[in-house]
Design a protein around this motif. Structure first.
Motif, PDB file in Angstrom:
ATOM      1  N   THR A  66       0.900  -1.136  -0.114  1.00  0.00           N
ATOM      2  CA  THR A  66      -0.113   0.025  -0.002  1.00  0.00           C
ATOM      3  C   THR A  66       0.990   1.331   0.042  1.00  0.00           C
ATOM      4  OG1 THR A  66      -1.760  -1.162   1.401  1.00  0.00           O
ATOM      5  CG2 THR A  66      -1.837   1.237   1.104  1.00  0.00           C
ATOM      6  N   ASP A  81      -3.207   3.808  -2.536  1.00  0.00           N
ATOM      7  CA  ASP A  81      -3.465   2.756  -3.570  1.00  0.00           C
ATOM      8  C   ASP A  81      -2.807   1.574  -3.360  1.00  0.00           C
ATOM      9  OD1 ASP A  81      -4.583   4.632  -5.126  1.00  0.00           O
ATOM     10  OD2 ASP A  81      -3.159   5.219  -6.563  1.00  0.00           O
ATOM     11  N   ARG A  82      -3.253   0.349  -3.729  1.00  0.00           N
ATOM     12  CA  ARG A  82      -2.899  -0.726  -3.780  1.00  0.00           C
ATOM     13  C   ARG A  82      -1.978  -1.158  -5.064  1.00  0.00           C
ATOM     14  NH1 ARG A  82      -5.823  -4.932  -4.315  1.00  0.00           N
ATOM     15  NH2 ARG A  82      -5.214  -6.384  -2.314  1.00  0.00           N
ATOM     16  N   PRO A 105      -1.373  -0.883 -10.969  1.00  0.00           N
ATOM     17  CA  PRO A 105      -2.304  -1.087  -9.830  1.00  0.00           C
ATOM     18  C   PRO A 105      -2.823  -2.612  -9.440  1.00  0.00           C
ATOM     19  CG  PRO A 105      -3.149  -0.196 -12.113  1.00  0.00           C
ATOM     20  CD  PRO A 105      -1.552  -0.384 -11.869  1.00  0.00           C
ATOM     21  N   VAL A 106      -2.810  -3.152  -8.400  1.00  0.00           N
ATOM     22  CA  VAL A 106      -3.371  -4.364  -8.160  1.00  0.00           C
ATOM     23  C   VAL A 106      -4.890  -4.517  -7.990  1.00  0.00           C
ATOM     24  CG1 VAL A 106      -3.407  -6.340  -6.262  1.00  0.00           C
ATOM     25  CG2 VAL A 106      -1.084  -4.872  -6.912  1.00  0.00           C
ATOM     26  N   PRO A 107      -5.652  -5.366  -8.684  1.00  0.00           N
ATOM     27  CA  PRO A 107      -6.922  -5.458  -8.564  1.00  0.00           C
ATOM     28  C   PRO A 107      -7.516  -5.828  -7.170  1.00  0.00           C
ATOM     29  CG  PRO A 107      -6.177  -6.651 -10.413  1.00  0.00           C
ATOM     30  CD  PRO A 107      -5.141  -6.250  -9.712  1.00  0.00           C
ATOM     31  N   GLU A 108      -8.854  -5.094  -6.820  1.00  0.00           N
ATOM     32  CA  GLU A 108      -9.074  -5.276  -5.496  1.00  0.00           C
ATOM     33  C   GLU A 108      -9.371  -6.803  -5.119  1.00  0.00           C
ATOM     34  OE1 GLU A 108      -9.635  -3.508  -2.861  1.00  0.00           O
ATOM     35  OE2 GLU A 108      -9.231  -1.623  -3.960  1.00  0.00           O
ATOM     36  N   ARG A 109      -9.824  -7.803  -6.132  1.00  0.00           N
ATOM     37  CA  ARG A 109      -9.900  -9.212  -5.945  1.00  0.00           C
ATOM     38  C   ARG A 109      -8.754 -10.049  -5.802  1.00  0.00           C
ATOM     39  NH1 ARG A 109     -12.660 -11.011 -11.616  1.00  0.00           N
ATOM     40  NH2 ARG A 109     -11.559  -9.256 -13.073  1.00  0.00           N
ATOM     41  N   SER A 111      -4.948 -10.551  -3.836  1.00  0.00           N
ATOM     42  CA  SER A 111      -4.357 -10.512  -2.717  1.00  0.00           C
ATOM     43  C   SER A 111      -2.954  -9.861  -2.995  1.00  0.00           C
ATOM     44  CB  SER A 111      -4.201 -11.535  -1.848  1.00  0.00           C
ATOM     45  OG  SER A 111      -3.176 -12.503  -2.271  1.00  0.00           O
ATOM     46  N   ALA A 282      -6.616 -12.744 -11.466  1.00  0.00           N
ATOM     47  CA  ALA A 282      -7.587 -12.141 -10.484  1.00  0.00           C
ATOM     48  C   ALA A 282      -8.730 -13.180 -10.931  1.00  0.00           C
ATOM     49  CB  ALA A 282      -7.769 -10.752 -10.814  1.00  0.00           C
TER      50      ALA A 282
END
Length: 319
Positions: A66, A81-82, A105-109, A111, A282
């Motif tokens: 993060t 931001d992830r 960017p790392v998708p929310e779904r 880890s 993902a």
């Protein structure tokens, strides 16, 4: 913060866990709380001095976490931001400073562990199958170390592009892992070139070889005329100098020694490849196999396990 610091290159004992100065982002940079850092063979090459770096340095070329602060001039990455990154040193630490343009960017779904496990090796497999050699439907592809981190992703991406995939492995357990990833045929290393030619009738269109010296001669022999050998690593040792005449004698073969840096040279290309890789991870289109996670202080043990080929899939350090 705590970090792994290499003051003198050498064996795994060179990886020293100690306190280090708290980093601050400069112009165009972001500060990231590292949730997970990937362990890769390039880290071993840096630690050994095979790829020389000024000492002392914090190794680790891949991580995810993060963003906690941004430096002057950063406009497209924000605090909170992830993100993930690959090809930037400093991941073996609780915090890392990363150029904003090298983050993705790392998708929310997905880890952080999955992102750190797939990005560098996924980008490598992507450029190998989509650019270095554009795998097409019906191609016959040989993947060495098919149960390793890059190998498993190469198998899956080549299958996504419609290839017949032949893998090499060293054990029955690794054979099972390679078949689960989609390999159509799995061979042991002894005599693999003859076996590939027998299976295909003429040889492979492309060989992906990250092993190096132990497999190089066989890799050339396993190719069909005008086939391509992508020598993308040397986990088993560097390849001695090669007489180009061997490529003629083998059937006008192609040989390349690619590296990821040249295939993500622009931010546009980096984002395009990362979007594919992280999106597939993902959605489940490609599987991400984490062999093991280690506390940051156990980085030396992770390197020992990687170099001894006791692993199948990805190794992570968790600060």
């Amino acid at each position: 913060m705590h970090a792994i610091v290499v003051s003198e290159t050498g064996g795994s004992a060179a990886l020293v866990h100690r306190k280090a100065p708290d980093p601050e982002p400069g112009p165009g940079e972001v500060l990231v709380d590292v949730a997970a850092a990937g362990v890769n063979y390039i880290d071993v090459y840096h630690r050994e001095g095979r790829y020389p770096l000024p000492t002392p340095f914090i190794p680790g070329s891949e991580g995810a976490g993060t963003v906690t602060a941004v430096g002057p001039g950063v406009t497209d990455v924000a605090r909170g931001d992830r993100v993930a990154w690959a090809g930037v040193l400093g991941g073996y630490a609780q915090q890392a400073v990363v150029p904003a343009e090298r983050t993705v960017p790392v998708p929310e779904r997905l880890s952080f562990e999955q992102a750190a496990a797939v990005l560098l090796q996924g980008l490598t497999a992507h450029f190998l199958t989509h650019s270095c050699y554009q795998v097409r439907t019906g191609d016959e592809v040989l993947v060495h170390a098919a149960a390793g981190g890059v190998g498993l992703l190469l198998v899956q991406m080549a299958k996504l592009r419609g290839a017949r995939v032949i893998g090499t492995v060293s054990t029955e357990e690794k054979e099972k892992r390679a078949r689960e990833a989609g390999a159509d045929d799995v061979l042991r290393y002894e005599g693999f070139a003859d076996a590939v030619r027998e299976l295909t009738g003429i040889g492979a269109h492309v060989v992906y070889d990250g092993v190096g010296a132990p497999t190089f001669d066989g890799s050339l022999a396993a190719l069909r005329p005008r086939g391509l050998l992508a020598l993308y690593g040397a986990a088993g040792g560097p390849v001695p100098p090669v007489d180009p005449q061997r490529l003629n004698q083998g059937g006008s073969l192609f040989l390349t020694r690619p590296t990821m840096h040249h295939y993500v040279a622009t931010r546009e290309e980096l984002l395009q490849r990362a979007d594919d890789v992280l999106g597939w991870a993902a959605s489940g289109a490609i599987g991400v196999h984490v062999h093991g996670t280690y506390p940051l202080a156990d980085a030396a043990r992770a390197h020992d396990d990687l170099e001894a080929r006791r692993t199948s899939g990805k190794l992570l350090l968790v600060p």
